[in-house]
Scaffold this motif. Structure first.
Motif, PDB file in Angstrom:
ATOM      1  N   PRO A 290      14.171  12.941  55.635  1.00  0.00           N
ATOM      2  CA  PRO A 290      15.470  13.101  55.037  1.00  0.00           C
ATOM      3  C   PRO A 290      15.998  12.842  54.086  1.00  0.00           C
ATOM      4  O   PRO A 290      17.271  13.160  53.513  1.00  0.00           O
ATOM      5  CB  PRO A 290      16.013  12.193  56.233  1.00  0.00           C
ATOM      6  N   GLU A 291      15.644  11.840  53.366  1.00  0.00           N
ATOM      7  CA  GLU A 291      15.940  11.355  51.942  1.00  0.00           C
ATOM      8  C   GLU A 291      15.762  12.608  50.852  1.00  0.00           C
ATOM      9  O   GLU A 291      16.981  12.753  50.106  1.00  0.00           O
ATOM     10  CB  GLU A 291      14.828  10.175  51.211  1.00  0.00           C
ATOM     11  N   MET A 292      14.761  12.918  50.908  1.00  0.00           N
ATOM     12  CA  MET A 292      14.702  14.467  50.234  1.00  0.00           C
ATOM     13  C   MET A 292      15.927  15.180  50.560  1.00  0.00           C
ATOM     14  O   MET A 292      16.158  16.073  49.696  1.00  0.00           O
ATOM     15  CB  MET A 292      13.250  15.002  50.042  1.00  0.00           C
ATOM     16  N   ARG A 293      15.901  15.580  51.720  1.00  0.00           N
ATOM     17  CA  ARG A 293      16.693  16.671  52.097  1.00  0.00           C
ATOM     18  C   ARG A 293      18.088  16.295  51.511  1.00  0.00           C
ATOM     19  O   ARG A 293      18.934  17.391  51.102  1.00  0.00           O
ATOM     20  CB  ARG A 293      16.829  16.618  53.530  1.00  0.00           C
TER      21      ARG A 293
ATOM     22  N   GLY B  32      11.407  21.254  46.295  1.00  0.00           N
ATOM     23  CA  GLY B  32      13.030  21.304  46.051  1.00  0.00           C
ATOM     24  C   GLY B  32      13.237  21.999  44.883  1.00  0.00           C
ATOM     25  O   GLY B  32      14.562  21.866  44.503  1.00  0.00           O
ATOM     26  N   MET B  33      12.515  22.840  44.280  1.00  0.00           N
ATOM     27  CA  MET B  33      12.898  23.562  42.933  1.00  0.00           C
ATOM     28  C   MET B  33      13.472  24.901  43.519  1.00  0.00           C
ATOM     29  O   MET B  33      14.006  25.574  42.704  1.00  0.00           O
ATOM     30  CB  MET B  33      11.683  23.773  42.405  1.00  0.00           C
ATOM     31  N   ILE B  34      13.143  25.607  44.495  1.00  0.00           N
ATOM     32  CA  ILE B  34      13.569  26.851  45.110  1.00  0.00           C
ATOM     33  C   ILE B  34      13.856  26.547  46.515  1.00  0.00           C
ATOM     34  O   ILE B  34      13.493  25.454  47.423  1.00  0.00           O
ATOM     35  CB  ILE B  34      12.618  27.952  45.225  1.00  0.00           C
ATOM     36  N   HIS B  35      15.153  26.953  46.970  1.00  0.00           N
ATOM     37  CA  HIS B  35      15.689  26.676  48.060  1.00  0.00           C
ATOM     38  C   HIS B  35      15.806  27.949  49.212  1.00  0.00           C
ATOM     39  O   HIS B  35      15.824  29.129  48.695  1.00  0.00           O
ATOM     40  CB  HIS B  35      17.070  26.132  48.121  1.00  0.00           C
TER      41      HIS B  35
ATOM     42  N   LEU C  94      12.786  20.327  55.354  1.00  0.00           N
ATOM     43  CA  LEU C  94      13.489  21.404  55.983  1.00  0.00           C
ATOM     44  C   LEU C  94      13.482  21.541  57.582  1.00  0.00           C
ATOM     45  O   LEU C  94      12.307  20.937  57.919  1.00  0.00           O
ATOM     46  CB  LEU C  94      12.994  22.563  55.425  1.00  0.00           C
ATOM     47  N   THR C  95      14.387  22.015  58.117  1.00  0.00           N
ATOM     48  CA  THR C  95      14.518  22.317  59.567  1.00  0.00           C
ATOM     49  C   THR C  95      13.479  23.371  59.649  1.00  0.00           C
ATOM     50  O   THR C  95      12.920  23.938  58.736  1.00  0.00           O
ATOM     51  CB  THR C  95      15.817  22.489  59.922  1.00  0.00           C
ATOM     52  N   TRP C  96      12.978  23.404  61.149  1.00  0.00           N
ATOM     53  CA  TRP C  96      12.228  24.532  61.520  1.00  0.00           C
ATOM     54  C   TRP C  96      12.495  25.735  60.989  1.00  0.00           C
ATOM     55  O   TRP C  96      11.690  26.873  60.360  1.00  0.00           O
ATOM     56  CB  TRP C  96      11.950  24.405  63.021  1.00  0.00           C
TER      57      TRP C  96
ATOM     58  N   LEU D 175      20.959  19.096  49.804  1.00  0.00           N
ATOM     59  CA  LEU D 175      21.546  19.558  51.008  1.00  0.00           C
ATOM     60  C   LEU D 175      22.637  20.611  50.584  1.00  0.00           C
ATOM     61  O   LEU D 175      22.681  21.523  51.353  1.00  0.00           O
ATOM     62  CB  LEU D 175      22.381  18.473  51.775  1.00  0.00           C
ATOM     63  N   THR D 176      23.271  20.613  49.611  1.00  0.00           N
ATOM     64  CA  THR D 176      24.336  21.604  48.974  1.00  0.00           C
ATOM     65  C   THR D 176      23.497  22.977  48.880  1.00  0.00           C
ATOM     66  O   THR D 176      23.909  24.026  49.379  1.00  0.00           O
ATOM     67  CB  THR D 176      25.002  21.310  48.067  1.00  0.00           C
ATOM     68  N   ALA D 177      22.215  23.002  48.142  1.00  0.00           N
ATOM     69  CA  ALA D 177      21.553  23.959  47.988  1.00  0.00           C
ATOM     70  C   ALA D 177      21.033  24.559  49.123  1.00  0.00           C
ATOM     71  O   ALA D 177      20.883  25.721  49.406  1.00  0.00           O
ATOM     72  CB  ALA D 177      20.346  23.785  46.835  1.00  0.00           C
ATOM     73  N   ILE D 178      20.423  23.775  50.018  1.00  0.00           N
ATOM     74  CA  ILE D 178      19.915  24.169  51.195  1.00  0.00           C
ATOM     75  C   ILE D 178      20.996  25.098  52.017  1.00  0.00           C
ATOM     76  O   ILE D 178      20.803  26.120  52.634  1.00  0.00           O
ATOM     77  CB  ILE D 178      19.380  23.139  51.975  1.00  0.00           C
TER      78      ILE D 178
END
Length: 445
Positions: free
Chosen positions: A429-432, A382-385, A195-197, A436-439
């Motif tokens: 970044p790979e996990m992101r 990455g189970m909750i966003h 995640l970003t800051w 990305l859509t959910a984030i």
């Protein structure tokens, strides 16, 4: 301060590099002023404008005590407690600071004529006090907002029961809407690397609150198959409650106030959505009289959606406006969990529907360290966003708080503190990319 930013931006600075940095004598923080607590006298709550009461000031760096940490705040977020602080309701927070200041010589630091607010952060540890071993300068962290002393036995089963339990940045000083924050080391948790800051800062308070209120044994103790009524299901709290219900095998019944908010719930995977603007529920005939016919109409709508089943758990936070309806629609033996009262603190309900049907009302307030850690772990996996919809500059916190005060926001509203722009701080970044859509689900809504 620029040296601190340079070290963070470098990405390869060591613990020793951070430990050798010279701490600034002062920093910028968003404050309310003690001599302005009467500025809104005679106005209704909605007429009170946080832009008038929230200031961006240079404030002295606080002394670092045992078990504490100074954190360079890259980003923070707006919670409703900042709105309450800014409009001095239901009470001025300076009363909290005065009482805390009387506890010990160390807590006296918090009793000041200004209050640096904010109960969320993501950032980097700058320095730690004596007795801190698990966190070192240079660690990227987020912070939960539970401040406890744990000198009494009461808090050692559930730290939320500590007699000296406080919410950092609301009932204590030196909060997260600032360039530097002072926290207890046991508030720190690892920053989710994908995640970003600003994204990492936004879940803290509301994510932990939703976890305890709905999932934890201290709250709703939700199980698979439960029907969960979630008020404000696309908002800061409700957006996380909806995700927890879906993750835990429950069925969320999402109550929202517009078609756009209904679409957000459906995008999360919720299928049962009630749009209050479409149904036009009016639970109160006038400011003093509720309308049970409207409770029944809501109950009928719920049964229509669930195939005839009632609600097992109500995720309550609006308070006065909805509480009578919440008690009514809960099934026999069901549970109403309540954590806030954004529409009013004086709840009214028909006790016959509670006592004759063996329903339970459970109070829930923030979360203990373990619950907060579990909630943050689910973010990191990455189970909750995050539910971040928009980000403001530190200079614009007054406007951000006003938007939250008037419910003009969606999900969570973030604030850039030391971070010069959005999009920084991603370490995985790979996990992101996988999420990305959910984030970004709440972005721009």
């Amino acid at each position: 301060m620029q040296n601190i930013l340079d070290a963070i931006a470098a990405g390869d600075a060591t613990t020793g590099d951070f430990a050798s940095l010279t701490m600034p004598e002062s920093y910028r923080g968003v404050t309310v002023h003690k001599d302005e607590v009467d500025m809104f006298e005679g106005l209704t709550a909605k007429e009170k404008d946080p832009r008038r009461s929230l200031h961006l000031d240079d404030v002295p760096l606080p002394e670092l005590g045992p078990g504490e940490a100074l954190v360079a705040v890259m980003a923070s977020a707006i919670n409703y407690n900042t709105v309450w602080t800014s409009i001095f309701e239901p009470v001025s927070t300076f009363g909290f600071l005065e009482r805390y200041g009387r506890m010990s010589p160390l807590s006296k630091r918090h009793d000041l004529p200004y209050h640096v607010v904010g109960s969320d952060l993501s950032g980097v540890v700058l320095a730690v006090g004596p007795g801190v071993h698990l966190w070192e300068p240079g660690r990227e962290v987020v912070a939960h907002c539970l401040s406890v002393e744990l000198e009494s036995p009461d808090g050692h089963g559930d730290t939320m029961l500590d007699p000296e339990q406080r919410i950092w940045g609301f009932e204590t000083n030196f909060g997260g809407l600032a360039e530097v924050a002072l926290v207890k080391a046991n508030q720190l948790m690892p920053k989710p690397a994908h995640l970003t800051w600003e994204e990492a800062a936004s879940p803290g308070l509301v994510n932990s609150t939703a976890y305890r209120q709905l999932v934890s044994r201290n709250g709703g103790d939700m199980k698979q198959g439960d029907n969960v009524l979630i008020w404000g299901a696309s908002g800061g709290l409700g957006g996380f409650a909806t995700q927890y219900a879906l993750n835990g095998g429950a069925t969320p019944v999402c109550v929202v106030s517009s078609p756009e908010k209904a679409d957000i719930c459906r995008s999360m995977g919720a299928e049962l959505v009630i749009d209050r603007s479409e149904e036009d529920y009016r639970f109160w005939k006038d400011p003093h009289t509720q309308d049970p016919r409207e409770w029944k109409r809501l109950g009928s709508k719920i049964r229509e959606l669930t195939g005839g089943e009632d609600i097992d758990i109500v995720f309550e936070h609006p308070g006065r406006e909805t509480f009578g309806a919440s008690v009514y629609v809960t099934r026999k033996g069901g549970t109403i969990t309540t954590c806030a009262s954004t529409s009013g603190y004086m709840h009214e309900y028909d006790n016959r529907y509670l006592w004759m049907n063996l329903k339970r009302i459970i109070s829930s307030h923030f979360a203990n360290y373990r619950e907060s850690f579990e909630a943050n772990r689910l973010i990191a996996k990455g189970m909750i966003h995050p539910t971040l919809s928009r980000t403001y500059a530190l200079e614009d916190v007054g406007q951000a708080a006003l938007d939250v005060h008037h419910n003009l926001h969606q999900g969570k509203v973030g604030v850039l503190c030391l971070a010069p722009e959005e999009g920084l701080g991603v370490r995985d970044p790979e996990m992101r990319e996988q999420h990305l859509t959910a984030i970004n689900r709440f972005r721009g809504v």
